[in-house]
Design a protein around this motif. Structure first.
Motif, PDB file in Angstrom:
ATOM      1  N   GLU A 231      49.283  -5.551  11.049  1.00 36.48           N
ATOM      2  CA  GLU A 231      49.599  -6.622  10.111  1.00 36.48           C
ATOM      3  C   GLU A 231      50.992  -7.205  10.346  1.00 36.48           C
ATOM      4  O   GLU A 231      51.995  -6.494  10.304  1.00 36.48           O
ATOM      5  CB  GLU A 231      49.500  -6.098   8.673  1.00 36.48           C
ATOM      6  CG  GLU A 231      49.963  -7.061   7.602  1.00 36.48           C
ATOM      7  CD  GLU A 231      49.160  -8.349   7.577  1.00 36.48           C
ATOM      8  OE1 GLU A 231      49.779  -9.414   7.448  1.00 36.48           O
ATOM      9  OE2 GLU A 231      47.921  -8.291   7.698  1.00 36.48           O
TER      10      GLU A 231
ATOM     11  N   ARG B   8      34.542  -9.304   4.670  1.00 38.12           N
ATOM     12  CA  ARG B   8      34.406  -8.457   5.864  1.00 38.12           C
ATOM     13  C   ARG B   8      33.126  -7.626   5.850  1.00 38.12           C
ATOM     14  O   ARG B   8      32.561  -7.354   6.918  1.00 38.12           O
ATOM     15  CB  ARG B   8      35.623  -7.528   5.980  1.00 38.12           C
ATOM     16  CG  ARG B   8      36.845  -8.176   6.618  1.00 38.12           C
ATOM     17  CD  ARG B   8      37.875  -7.144   7.000  1.00 38.12           C
ATOM     18  NE  ARG B   8      39.017  -7.736   7.685  1.00 38.12           N
ATOM     19  CZ  ARG B   8      40.179  -8.031   7.114  1.00 38.12           C
ATOM     20  NH1 ARG B   8      40.339  -7.789   5.811  1.00 38.12           N
ATOM     21  NH2 ARG B   8      41.156  -8.552   7.809  1.00 38.12           N
TER      22      ARG B   8
ATOM     23  N   SER C 244      36.437   1.625   4.639  1.00 32.27           N
ATOM     24  CA  SER C 244      37.412   0.851   3.876  1.00 32.27           C
ATOM     25  C   SER C 244      38.140   1.759   2.888  1.00 32.27           C
ATOM     26  O   SER C 244      37.951   2.975   2.881  1.00 32.27           O
ATOM     27  CB  SER C 244      36.731  -0.311   3.153  1.00 32.27           C
ATOM     28  OG  SER C 244      35.770   0.167   2.226  1.00 32.27           O
TER      29      SER C 244
ATOM     30  N   MET D 275      46.375   5.327   8.286  1.00 30.78           N
ATOM     31  CA  MET D 275      45.419   4.692   9.184  1.00 30.78           C
ATOM     32  C   MET D 275      45.319   5.458  10.502  1.00 30.78           C
ATOM     33  O   MET D 275      44.224   5.664  11.037  1.00 30.78           O
ATOM     34  CB  MET D 275      45.817   3.243   9.441  1.00 30.78           C
ATOM     35  CG  MET D 275      44.798   2.463  10.257  1.00 30.78           C
ATOM     36  SD  MET D 275      45.337   0.777  10.629  1.00 30.78           S
ATOM     37  CE  MET D 275      46.617   1.129  11.850  1.00 30.78           C
TER      38      MET D 275
ATOM     39  N   ILE E 229      42.475  -2.126  11.181  1.00 29.02           N
ATOM     40  CA  ILE E 229      43.286  -3.226  10.653  1.00 29.02           C
ATOM     41  C   ILE E 229      44.286  -2.627   9.670  1.00 29.02           C
ATOM     42  O   ILE E 229      43.918  -2.042   8.654  1.00 29.02           O
ATOM     43  CB  ILE E 229      42.399  -4.240   9.910  1.00 29.02           C
ATOM     44  CG1 ILE E 229      41.221  -4.667  10.792  1.00 29.02           C
ATOM     45  CG2 ILE E 229      43.214  -5.440   9.443  1.00 29.02           C
ATOM     46  CD1 ILE E 229      40.043  -5.189   9.998  1.00 29.02           C
ATOM     47  N   SER E 230      45.564  -2.761   9.983  1.00 27.76           N
ATOM     48  CA  SER E 230      46.586  -2.144   9.129  1.00 27.76           C
ATOM     49  C   SER E 230      46.916  -3.028   7.933  1.00 27.76           C
ATOM     50  O   SER E 230      46.588  -4.217   7.901  1.00 27.76           O
ATOM     51  CB  SER E 230      47.852  -1.852   9.937  1.00 27.76           C
ATOM     52  OG  SER E 230      48.592  -3.047  10.141  1.00 27.76           O
ATOM     53  N   MET E 231      47.616  -2.443   6.946  1.00 26.51           N
ATOM     54  CA  MET E 231      47.983  -3.172   5.728  1.00 26.51           C
ATOM     55  C   MET E 231      49.450  -3.014   5.354  1.00 26.51           C
ATOM     56  O   MET E 231      49.999  -3.843   4.621  1.00 26.51           O
ATOM     57  CB  MET E 231      47.131  -2.681   4.544  1.00 26.51           C
ATOM     58  CG  MET E 231      45.766  -3.317   4.443  1.00 26.51           C
ATOM     59  SD  MET E 231      45.812  -5.104   4.152  1.00 26.51           S
ATOM     60  CE  MET E 231      46.514  -5.188   2.505  1.00 26.51           C
TER      61      MET E 231
ATOM     62  N   GLU F 158      41.665 -12.138  14.059  1.00 29.61           N
ATOM     63  CA  GLU F 158      40.653 -11.075  14.120  1.00 29.61           C
ATOM     64  C   GLU F 158      39.341 -11.600  14.687  1.00 29.61           C
ATOM     65  O   GLU F 158      38.701 -10.962  15.543  1.00 29.61           O
ATOM     66  CB  GLU F 158      40.450 -10.529  12.707  1.00 29.61           C
ATOM     67  CG  GLU F 158      39.598  -9.304  12.603  1.00 29.61           C
ATOM     68  CD  GLU F 158      39.588  -8.780  11.178  1.00 29.61           C
ATOM     69  OE1 GLU F 158      38.489  -8.512  10.650  1.00 29.61           O
ATOM     70  OE2 GLU F 158      40.667  -8.644  10.568  1.00 29.61           O
TER      71      GLU F 158
ATOM     72  N   ASN G  16      41.857  -1.366   2.832  1.00 30.38           N
ATOM     73  CA  ASN G  16      41.872  -2.344   1.752  1.00 30.38           C
ATOM     74  C   ASN G  16      40.440  -2.556   1.267  1.00 30.38           C
ATOM     75  O   ASN G  16      39.511  -1.920   1.766  1.00 30.38           O
ATOM     76  CB  ASN G  16      42.485  -3.666   2.244  1.00 30.38           C
ATOM     77  CG  ASN G  16      42.899  -4.576   1.097  1.00 30.38           C
ATOM     78  OD1 ASN G  16      43.266  -4.102   0.023  1.00 30.38           O
ATOM     79  ND2 ASN G  16      42.840  -5.871   1.306  1.00 30.38           N
TER      80      ASN G  16
ATOM     81  N   HIS H 123      39.759  -0.043   7.742  1.00 35.87           N
ATOM     82  CA  HIS H 123      40.704  -0.933   7.054  1.00 35.87           C
ATOM     83  C   HIS H 123      41.032  -0.359   5.676  1.00 35.87           C
ATOM     84  O   HIS H 123      40.130  -0.128   4.871  1.00 35.87           O
ATOM     85  CB  HIS H 123      40.090  -2.322   6.907  1.00 35.87           C
ATOM     86  CG  HIS H 123      40.991  -3.339   6.271  1.00 35.87           C
ATOM     87  ND1 HIS H 123      42.338  -3.417   6.538  1.00 35.87           N
ATOM     88  CD2 HIS H 123      40.717  -4.331   5.381  1.00 35.87           C
ATOM     89  CE1 HIS H 123      42.851  -4.420   5.838  1.00 35.87           C
ATOM     90  NE2 HIS H 123      41.897  -4.978   5.136  1.00 35.87           N
TER      91      HIS H 123
END
Length: 632
Positions: free
Chosen positions: A262, A361, A375, A395, A415-417, A307, A354, A352
């Protein structure tokens, strides 16, 4: 005569109030529209522009007047709606350098999928704006209770006809019916399609919304198979040679891990901190890996744009109306890297930390071909947050838990946050460590805080890159690791005041990528700048998967097109005729690929490969796809 005079005065009185309110609304629109926008004095020289900018609000007020018969109430609501649109646009402009655009309204449907928490962080922290809104709402409610009707309820059908006409006008305007282009004519008003911010600064936010809504009204893009075939014939020898050369990479099938980090970029490109090393692990690993700068299709947000390009190999440059691809995807089966890997026996997992529903998604990943989507609820309970969101360290742990030493090879897309904005919050962080981070001089204290908060989290992403690379090297199974940033963080004031060492703008900056072969048994590393849509072809070839003609073609022509960025406010023309021909031809090829109509044109390039069932329960589309044409 006296009776007629009295009747005339009555009609004049009824007409005068709405007219006065309409004039006030037009002036209010011009006065408020100063961010990012037009100086109030400039409107006086361009009254038609001012009227065009106010027209949608006037139509709304007129419709409400017909429905409620109360002028103050109707215009009060229109004033509030117009103010809300301009306020949201100002917030977006401040954080992303771009005003509100038609595609942004698709985000409304995402508020229930974790979007309210994510986007709410950008709202003002001060209670004053909210108190002001409550005050206006209270005033409107009060007016609604005491204001007498302006005209009788029964008008012998005139209210009904007027209401239907106004509703139709508003509906066609919102739908982007091409006829409205006569009103928002780019030749009369002027339009800068390459820069929404500049356009809003000249025409106003509302006119910009209308012009961008109408920009492609009535235009349907159709691929030209004949031109695509002509281009394939022109590149035939080069494409065949490339595929033959790539086939020499006969290696043990590796696991593949892709990290979409991110907002990751190297802050040392900012003037004033260019001598700092904020990403030591990235720089160390890049010395012995394929690496370079990555042109991405978005700035400050819109993660799914980058993405989408990485997962599909399709450039959004060729789909200008697809601003938020996961919200606009129609196909039940979307071609791309995931399906090619599945056709080669890979299990495919997305990770991910989130809400799974945000950006749609859950549905999009099914279309793309992922077997599973891990998720936020699927992570271990009590997983650590760093800042507002899940720590990158969590993650990394989850990625390692998804990799197995036995069984089919695995593709893990994570996918990082942690480094997600906004960056004015300081929760769950070590403030002492944060405050020691160097920042440029000449920016405000708020900008310094935001930059420090960003770098604090960005350094954690770099540390986790180093940790993950070390863990993968300890595995017996060969593993590829691709790490890249999705876009620059939204630090607009810092970029504007400090600038970049390369002299370019924030909208044309690139992000780093690094492709690490944890066991060094693939092709030799190559240093090259790429576009995001070129990454999957490069990754597949590094993994020894070389039988998809489309991905091979992206490697053959990609270098010629990589620098044609497609960030929101940066549209470059092709530099020469050959580049223009390649660009146009790739647009046709990308459109055919999206619609799964490219396979007949590239069938002759297919290399022998066992057909593998790639349709999973609940999917539509063919039950089998060859490795060469998977997902086309």
């Amino acid at each position: 005569m006296t009776l007629l005079s009295s009747h005339g005065r009555d009609i004049a009185g009824r007409v005068a109030l709405p007219l006065c309110l309409a004039v006030a609304f037009v002036l209010y629109t011009g006065f408020l529209d100063g961010n990012p926008g037009v100086a109030s004095s400039a409107w006086a020289e361009r009254p038609w522009h001012l009227f065009a900018n106010a027209l949608p609000g006037l139509l709304l007020a007129s419709l409400l007047l017909v429905l409620t018969r109360r002028a103050w109430l109707s215009f009060g609501i229109a004033f509030l709606v117009q103010g809300a649109v301009l306020a949201v646009s100002a917030i977006k402009m401040k954080n992303l350098g771009s005003p509100l655009l038609p595609a942004d309204f698709r985000m409304v449907g995402q508020l229930k999928n974790g979007g309210l928490h994510l986007l709410g962080g950008y709202l003002p922290a001060s209670p004053l704006p909210y108190l002001a809104i409550l005050g206006v709402v209270a005033l409107i409610v009060l007016v609604a209770r005491v204001e007498p009707p302006l005209f009788a309820r029964r008008t012998h059908g005139r209210r009904l006809v007027s209401g239907l006409a106004l509703f139709a006008l508003i509906g066609t305007l919102a739908a982007g019916v091409p006829a409205w282009s006569a009103m928002y004519n780019k030749d009369r008003l002027g339009m800068q399609p390459w820069s929404a911010a500049s356009n809003a600064g000249y025409n106003g936010v509302v006119t910009t919304l209308m012009q961008f809504r109408l920009q492609n009204a009535g235009k349907k893009q159709k691929a030209d198979p004949a031109e695509a075939q002509q281009f394939l014939a022109a590149t035939d020898a080069q494409l065949r040679q490339h595929m033959t050369s790539a086939a020499a990479n006969a290696r043990q099938t590796p696991d593949i891990v892709v990290i979409q980090s991110e907002s990751f970029f190297d802050p040392a490109v900012i003037r004033g901190i260019e001598h700092e090393d904020f990403a030591p692990n990235l720089h160390r690993l890049a010395q012995h890996a394929s690496t370079g700068q990555l042109h991405v299709p978005t700035f400050g947000g819109g993660t799914i744009r980058t993405e989408f390009e990485v997962l599909t190999g399709l450039s959004l440059r060729y789909f200008p109306t697809m601003q938020f691809p996961y919200l606009q995807m129609q196909a039940g089966v979307m071609p791309g890297m995931v399906r090619v890997l599945r056709s080669h026996g890979y299990e495919t997992v997305a990770v991910h930390g989130n809400d799974a529903g945000f950006w749609n998604r859950t549905a999009a990943f099914k279309s793309l071909g992922f077997d599973r989507f891990v998720s936020q609820p699927d992570f271990p309970k009590g997983v650590r947050k760093d800042g507002e969101y899940m720590a990158d360290s969590a993650m990394t742990d989850e990625i390692m838990s998804q990799l197995k030493e036995a069984g089919p090879p695995r593709f893990v897309f994570a996918i990082s946050m942690e480094a997600h904005g906004p960056y004015d919050k300081s929760v769950n962080i070590d403030t002492k460590e944060r405050d020691a981070i160097p920042v440029p001089e000449g920016i405000s204290d708020d900008a310094k805080l935001q930059l420090r908060n960003y770098i604090y989290h960005m350094r954690h992403a770099d540390a986790e890159l180093g940790r993950l690379a070390a863990l993968l090297r300890q595995r017996e199974r060969p593993t590829l690791l691709l790490f890249y940033g999705d876009h620059l963080p939204a630090l607009v004031e810092t970029y504007d005041k400090a600038g970049f060492v390369d002299g370019k703008t924030m909208l044309t900056q690139t992000v780093p990528y690094v492709l690490i072969d944890a066991h060094d048994d693939g092709p030799a590393p190559v240093k090259a700048d790429l576009a995001a849509w070129m990454l999957p072809g490069k990754l597949l070839e590094q993994a020894g998967i070389h039988d998809d003609p489309y991905f091979a073609l992206t490697q053959v022509v990609g270098q010629q097109l990589a620098s044609l960025t497609h960030a929101p406010d940066a549209t470059e023309a092709a530099e020469d005729d050959s580049q223009s021909f390649t660009d146009t031809s790739m647009k046709n090829i990308a459109m055919l690929r999206m619609k799964r109509k490219l396979e007949p044109l590239v069938a002759s390039y297919a290399t022998p490969a066992a057909e593998t069932a790639v349709r999973r329960p609940g999917e539509t589309g063919p039950a089998t796809e060859s490795a060469a044409g998977a997902g086309q």
